[in-house]
Design an enzyme around this catalytic site. Structure first.
Site, PDB file in Angstrom:
ATOM      1  N   LYS A 197      45.785  36.333  37.141  1.00 49.32           N
ATOM      2  CA  LYS A 197      45.717  34.872  37.265  1.00 49.32           C
ATOM      3  C   LYS A 197      44.888  34.325  36.098  1.00 49.32           C
ATOM      4  O   LYS A 197      45.360  34.325  34.977  1.00 49.32           O
ATOM      5  CB  LYS A 197      45.204  34.515  38.648  1.00 49.32           C
ATOM      6  CG  LYS A 197      46.177  35.060  39.714  1.00 49.32           C
ATOM      7  CD  LYS A 197      45.793  34.795  41.111  1.00 49.32           C
ATOM      8  CE  LYS A 197      46.882  35.141  42.097  1.00 49.32           C
ATOM      9  NZ  LYS A 197      47.465  36.479  42.048  1.00 49.32           N
ATOM     10  N   SER A 237      44.616  30.457  48.480  1.00 46.88           N
ATOM     11  CA  SER A 237      45.643  30.423  47.443  1.00 46.88           C
ATOM     12  C   SER A 237      46.652  29.299  47.623  1.00 46.88           C
ATOM     13  O   SER A 237      47.192  28.809  46.644  1.00 46.88           O
ATOM     14  CB  SER A 237      46.368  31.773  47.393  1.00 46.88           C
ATOM     15  OG  SER A 237      46.906  32.112  48.651  1.00 46.88           O
ATOM     16  N   HIS A 295      41.650  33.569  43.059  1.00 41.00           N
ATOM     17  CA  HIS A 295      41.842  32.258  42.433  1.00 41.00           C
ATOM     18  C   HIS A 295      40.519  31.599  42.033  1.00 41.00           C
ATOM     19  O   HIS A 295      40.521  30.470  41.549  1.00 41.00           O
ATOM     20  CB  HIS A 295      42.614  31.339  43.383  1.00 41.00           C
ATOM     21  CG  HIS A 295      43.970  31.884  43.711  1.00 41.00           C
ATOM     22  ND1 HIS A 295      45.079  31.629  42.945  1.00 41.00           N
ATOM     23  CD2 HIS A 295      44.380  32.729  44.692  1.00 41.00           C
ATOM     24  CE1 HIS A 295      46.118  32.272  43.449  1.00 41.00           C
ATOM     25  NE2 HIS A 295      45.715  32.947  44.516  1.00 41.00           N
TER      26      HIS A 295
HETATM   27  C1  LIG Z   1      44.501  35.596  47.205  1.00 44.99           C
HETATM   28  C2  LIG Z   1      45.385  36.608  46.560  1.00 44.99           C
HETATM   29  N1  LIG Z   1      45.073  37.906  46.664  1.00 44.99           N
HETATM   30  C3  LIG Z   1      45.837  38.868  46.121  1.00 44.99           C
HETATM   31  C4  LIG Z   1      46.980  38.554  45.426  1.00 44.99           C
HETATM   32  C5  LIG Z   1      47.803  39.668  44.862  1.00 44.99           C
HETATM   33  O1  LIG Z   1      47.427  39.919  43.544  1.00 44.99           O
HETATM   34  P1  LIG Z   1      48.455  40.631  42.568  1.00 44.99           P
HETATM   35  O2  LIG Z   1      49.427  39.587  42.129  1.00 44.99           O
HETATM   36  O3  LIG Z   1      47.619  41.155  41.447  1.00 44.99           O
HETATM   37  O4  LIG Z   1      49.117  41.711  43.350  1.00 44.99           O
HETATM   38  C6  LIG Z   1      47.346  37.194  45.277  1.00 44.99           C
HETATM   39  C7  LIG Z   1      48.539  36.748  44.561  1.00 44.99           C
HETATM   40  O5  LIG Z   1      49.239  37.351  43.840  1.00 44.99           O
HETATM   41  C8  LIG Z   1      46.528  36.212  45.865  1.00 44.99           C
HETATM   42  O6  LIG Z   1      46.849  34.929  45.765  1.00 44.99           O
END
Ligand SMILES: Cc1ncc(COP(=O)(O)O)c(C=O)c1O
Length: 401
Positions: free
Chosen positions: A236, A176, A204
């Site tokens: 996203k 990320s 992502h």
């Molecule tokens: C790789 C990754 N996993 C999980 C999440 C968490 O997802 P959520 O925003 O739906 O809680 C994020 C960012 O928000 C992320 O970048």
């Protein structure tokens, strides 16, 4: 004894690590209003430009007309509504897995999956640059927790050799904060050799990656045996909210029985699932969005390299500019703001110490002209920031002499 929050906050300021929330006063899109000013933004994860898409908005509205607003209860009581179920079937088909289970957020999906699969006596092996939610999930599980070197199958193999009990290898699909891809063919081969399972969080990758937007597993052509636990988030590229875990029948039933962040929370509003069904359709069918993104990324990389900026090994819409110090990264972000450009500075502890960066992200709704505006602003801001830093260094040396 009392909580000395003032000192803690002051220290955060002194370390150039204080976080602030820009106030968005318009919907997501390249042109936004932030803190009272019009800005051109390059920091959203709305990679395909679906967060403010008229058809997705219409689906949300129709969903609310049909299903009301609140989920009302957890999935296991009476909050599991028709649209949630339909979306799970569509996500299972999309990912080529027998089942998919909807969670309210990606953070909860990761906590839920890891803690349901592992406990005391088991092992969890994580890439050291994994997202915070994956690291937190590993720590919370009570399993033996170990981090391998970033994307390094040999480092993983060493740790696999020492692992005990059920062993889960956990990695971001697209990292990320770096934009690079997990070397899944090599990591999965190591895991399989040792009888470990692989869990990939492709928050992502779904949308931008793969011919049909199926993310890193589609990109590398990996199936259920290679990646038994596949996580995607919906906030996203899908442009909505929530997350899913896709896998076997037994995996999903296990999560329904044991994943506490699934069981003990209200289901997401069903209208949101209606909106996601529409965005899934657009994500799969509108290939032009992926193609256009690819052209924007290539244009940006050519321009940024010509300016002399340090980019990372990424062809995804995440294109960080590596700066190093937090203060410098903040200064460059502030200089860009003066040019009407919004790009977030990412500092420790989100990234390792000494690797602060500007996290530039692109969306299919950006134009090539907007990328050129970013590059022009970067060239001027970078010149300005690096010359004022040099002046500061000279002054410090003068004081030392
Ligand atoms: C790789 C990754 N996993 C999980 C999440 C968490 O997802 P959520 O925003 O739906 O809680 C994020 C960012 O928000 C992320 O970048």
């Amino acid at each position: 004894m009392s909580f000395d929050l003032t000192a803690r906050l002051a220290q955060r300021q002194a370390d150039d690590l204080y976080r602030q929330r820009p106030l968005l006063e318009s919907p997501q899109g390249p042109l936004v209003r932030v803190d009272g000013r019009p800005m051109l933004a390059f920091c959203s994860n709305d990679y395909l430009g679906l967060a403010n898409h008229p058809e997705v908005i219409a689906a949300l509205r129709a969903g609310a007309e049909g299903w009301g607003v609140g989920g009302g209860a957890s999935h296991l009581v009476n909050g599991h509504c028709g649209p949630h179920h339909e979306l799970e079937l569509a996500l299972a088909e999309f990912t080529g897995r027998p089942r998919a289970l909807l969670f309210s957020t990606g953070y909860m999906a990761n906590l839920g999956a890891v803690t349901a699969l592992l406990g005391k006596g088991d092992s969890v092996l994580e890439d050291r640059l994994n997202h915070a939610s994956l690291l937190d999930a590993g720590l919370l599980s009570g399993a033996r927790f170990s981090r391998y070197l970033h994307n390094d199958a040999a480092s993983l193999a060493t740790r696999l050799g020492k692992a005990e009990g059920n062993t889960l290898v956990v990695t971001d699909g697209v990292f990320s904060m770096d934009g690079d891809l997990a070397d899944l063919p090599a990591l999965c081969a190591e895991a399989r050799r040792r009888g470990a399972w692989v869990m990939v969080d492709d928050a992502h990758g779904f949308g931008p990656l793969g011919a049909g937007g199926g993310g890193i597993v589609e990109h590398f052509g990996l199936g259920l045996d290679d990646v038994p636990v596949l996580v995607g988030t919906l906030g996203k590229a899908f442009g909505t909210a929530g997350a899913f875990v896709a896998g076997s029948e037994e995996l999903v039933e296990t999560l329904i029985q044991f994943a506490r962040p699934y069981i003990y929370t209200t289901s997401q509003p069903p209208a949101l699932a209606c909106a996601t069904l529409k965005s899934l359709e657009l994500l799969r069918s509108e290939n032009w969005r992926r193609e256009h993104l690819g052209r924007l990324v290539a244009r940006f990389r050519r321009g940024a390299e010509a300016i002399g900026l340090t980019l990372m090994d990424s062809f995804t819409p995440i294109q960080p500019i590596l700066i190093g110090g937090s203060r410098q990264a903040m200064a460059l972000s502030a200089a860009l703001r003066d040019h009407g450009i919004l790009v977030g500075a990412i500092r420790p502890p989100t990234v390792p110490a000494g690797s602060a960066r500007l996290r530039v992200t692109f969306s299919a709704s950006h134009s090539e002209e907007q990328v050129d505006r970013l590059l022009e602003a970067l060239e001027q801001s970078w010149r300005q920031v690096s010359s004022s830093l040099l002046a500061e260094l000279d002054a410090e040396e003068g004081e030392d002499a």
